[in-house]
Design an enzyme around this catalytic site. Structure first.
Site, mmCIF file in Angstrom:
data_model
loop_
_atom_site.group_PDB
_atom_site.id
_atom_site.type_symbol
_atom_site.label_atom_id
_atom_site.label_comp_id
_atom_site.label_asym_id
_atom_site.label_seq_id
_atom_site.Cartn_x
_atom_site.Cartn_y
_atom_site.Cartn_z
ATOM 1 N N HIS A 76 38.094 5.503 16.163
ATOM 2 C CA HIS A 76 36.780 5.808 16.748
ATOM 3 C C HIS A 76 36.116 4.593 17.375
ATOM 4 O O HIS A 76 35.105 4.728 18.043
ATOM 5 C CB HIS A 76 35.862 6.402 15.673
ATOM 6 C CG HIS A 76 36.506 7.531 14.941
ATOM 7 N ND1 HIS A 76 37.059 7.387 13.685
ATOM 8 C CD2 HIS A 76 36.737 8.807 15.314
ATOM 9 C CE1 HIS A 76 37.601 8.532 13.316
ATOM 10 N NE2 HIS A 76 37.425 9.409 14.281
ATOM 11 N N HIS A 126 27.880 9.704 14.189
ATOM 12 C CA HIS A 126 29.340 9.696 14.339
ATOM 13 C C HIS A 126 29.780 8.260 14.616
ATOM 14 O O HIS A 126 29.120 7.525 15.348
ATOM 15 C CB HIS A 126 29.760 10.631 15.481
ATOM 16 C CG HIS A 126 31.239 10.874 15.536
ATOM 17 N ND1 HIS A 126 32.108 9.982 16.120
ATOM 18 C CD2 HIS A 126 31.998 11.888 15.058
ATOM 19 C CE1 HIS A 126 33.345 10.452 16.012
ATOM 20 N NE2 HIS A 126 33.307 11.605 15.369
ATOM 21 N N GLU A 128 32.110 7.022 16.425
ATOM 22 C CA GLU A 128 32.323 6.676 17.830
ATOM 23 C C GLU A 128 30.997 6.344 18.506
ATOM 24 O O GLU A 128 30.902 5.415 19.311
ATOM 25 C CB GLU A 128 33.013 7.834 18.574
ATOM 26 C CG GLU A 128 33.294 7.477 20.026
ATOM 27 C CD GLU A 128 33.831 8.645 20.837
ATOM 28 O OE1 GLU A 128 34.498 9.522 20.259
ATOM 29 O OE2 GLU A 128 33.581 8.659 22.055
ATOM 30 N N SER A 224 35.234 15.980 11.456
ATOM 31 C CA SER A 224 35.967 15.858 12.724
ATOM 32 C C SER A 224 35.176 16.535 13.834
ATOM 33 O O SER A 224 35.043 17.757 13.880
ATOM 34 C CB SER A 224 37.348 16.514 12.585
ATOM 35 O OG SER A 224 37.909 16.741 13.854
#
Ligand code: SF4
Length: 314
Positions: A76, A126, A128, A224
């Site tokens: 990520h 998240h 990322e 996910s």
């Protein structure tokens, strides 16, 4: 009573996930355990457990890695401050960031260096998003929804661009971009879109089979992003869908009045889990199995430079 299974194709591992998992496996083979891994290497509990059994130690931050030890950064991506902390602790780092995430980092730096304000479409929290935002924390404004896009107030609009997380829903992102373009007609974006090929293809494959299934099971873990978006794609078109880590989570109640079950897997879920779910249905007498291929994929990425260098000297 379930009579048939329809498998989506493509499904499961993308090139970035395969590379990240291979990176940890190679590091274990070359240097031996322990290999530390910052965060889950990919968002799948089965993959993480399997690597733990082989000697990987998963930690939450680089501060939890012993001084001088070897650590892999996840697919990520991480913010530049993480690299700085790791260097200060003398860690030997291997960066398994997916090249497609690294591309978005480069775009953020590119715009920030030119004094652009950047609207980043993604989901707060998240990994990322944390990594990409960390490339230009003063320039980036996070937008998570159409409502956010209607309210966002950049400090200036002459130099304005938007970027996106790689694993979003195409439909939802299109709506958000539409709002941004209407509000800020001069807003720029990279020439090639950031939602990655694997996310796009897995969503297309689900859309292509919705007409012939009564229920969709998406194999993937709760954290996910791309797996959750596959559930969204089906539900937004009126087809019941559930996210499962494996066959043990299938509930009998979901199968009432269901003849055709669609099965797909998020980009971080290994194919072995698909086989286990299929065999769970086979044992219950489901005879028909079909695969629906929406698009074929042929993408692979080379291992991180640190491992390539090691391969060259050994
Ligand atoms: Fe890379 Fe896309 Fe896979 Fe994420 S989902 S690791 S961006 S290929």
């Amino acid at each position: 009573m379930v009579k048939r299974i329809v498998l989506a194709s493509p499904r499961g591992y993308c090139a970035g996930v395969a590379r990240a998992v291979d990176t940890v496996e190679e590091a274990l083979a070359v240097w031996g355990p322990p290999i530390y891994v910052r965060k889950q290497i990919v968002h799948n509990v089965h993959v993480v457990r399997d690597l733990e059994c082989r000697g990987a130690i998963f930690v939450d931050t680089e501060e939890d890695v012993p001084l001088g030890a070897r650590v892999v950064f996840s697919a990520h991506g991480v913010a530049p401050t993480v690299h700085e902390h790791a260097q200060a602790r003398g860690l030997q780092t291997i960066d398994a960031v997916c090249p497609l995430v690294a591309k978005v980092h480069a775009e953020a730096r590119h715009y920030a260096e030119r004094d652009y304000s950047i609207i980043f479409i993604g989901h707060a929290g998240h990994e990322e998003v944390e990594g990409t935002t960390g490339e230009a924390p003063d320039a980036i404004l996070l937008v998570e929804s159409v409502e956010d896009a209607e309210r966002v107030a950049p400090p200036q609009t002459e130099r304005l661009a938007y970027l996106t997380q790689t694993t979003l829903s195409l439909d939802e992102t299109d709506e958000i971009v539409e709002v941004l373009r209407a509000r800020f007609p001069g807003i720029e974006s990279p020439k090639r879109e950031d939602i990655c090929y694997a996310t796009t293809n897995r969503q297309r494959a689900v859309k292509a089979m919705l007409g012939e299934i009564d229920l969709l099971l998406v194999i993937g873990s709760a954290n996910s992003s791309n797996s959750n978006r596959l559930v969204d794609v089906a539900r937004s078109r009126g087809v019941a869908a559930y996210l499962i880590d494996d066959e043990s989570e299938i509930e009998d109640g979901w199968l009432a009045n269901v003849e055709s079950v669609g099965i797909t897997a998020g980009a971080s879920a290994p194919e072995v889990l698909v086989r286990r779910v299929v065999s769970w249905f086979r044992k219950r007498g489901v005879g028909e199995l079909h695969t629906r291929t929406a698009v074929s994929e042929d993408v692979s990425f080379r291992l991180p430079a640190e491992l390539q260098r090691q391969a060259a000297v050994s």
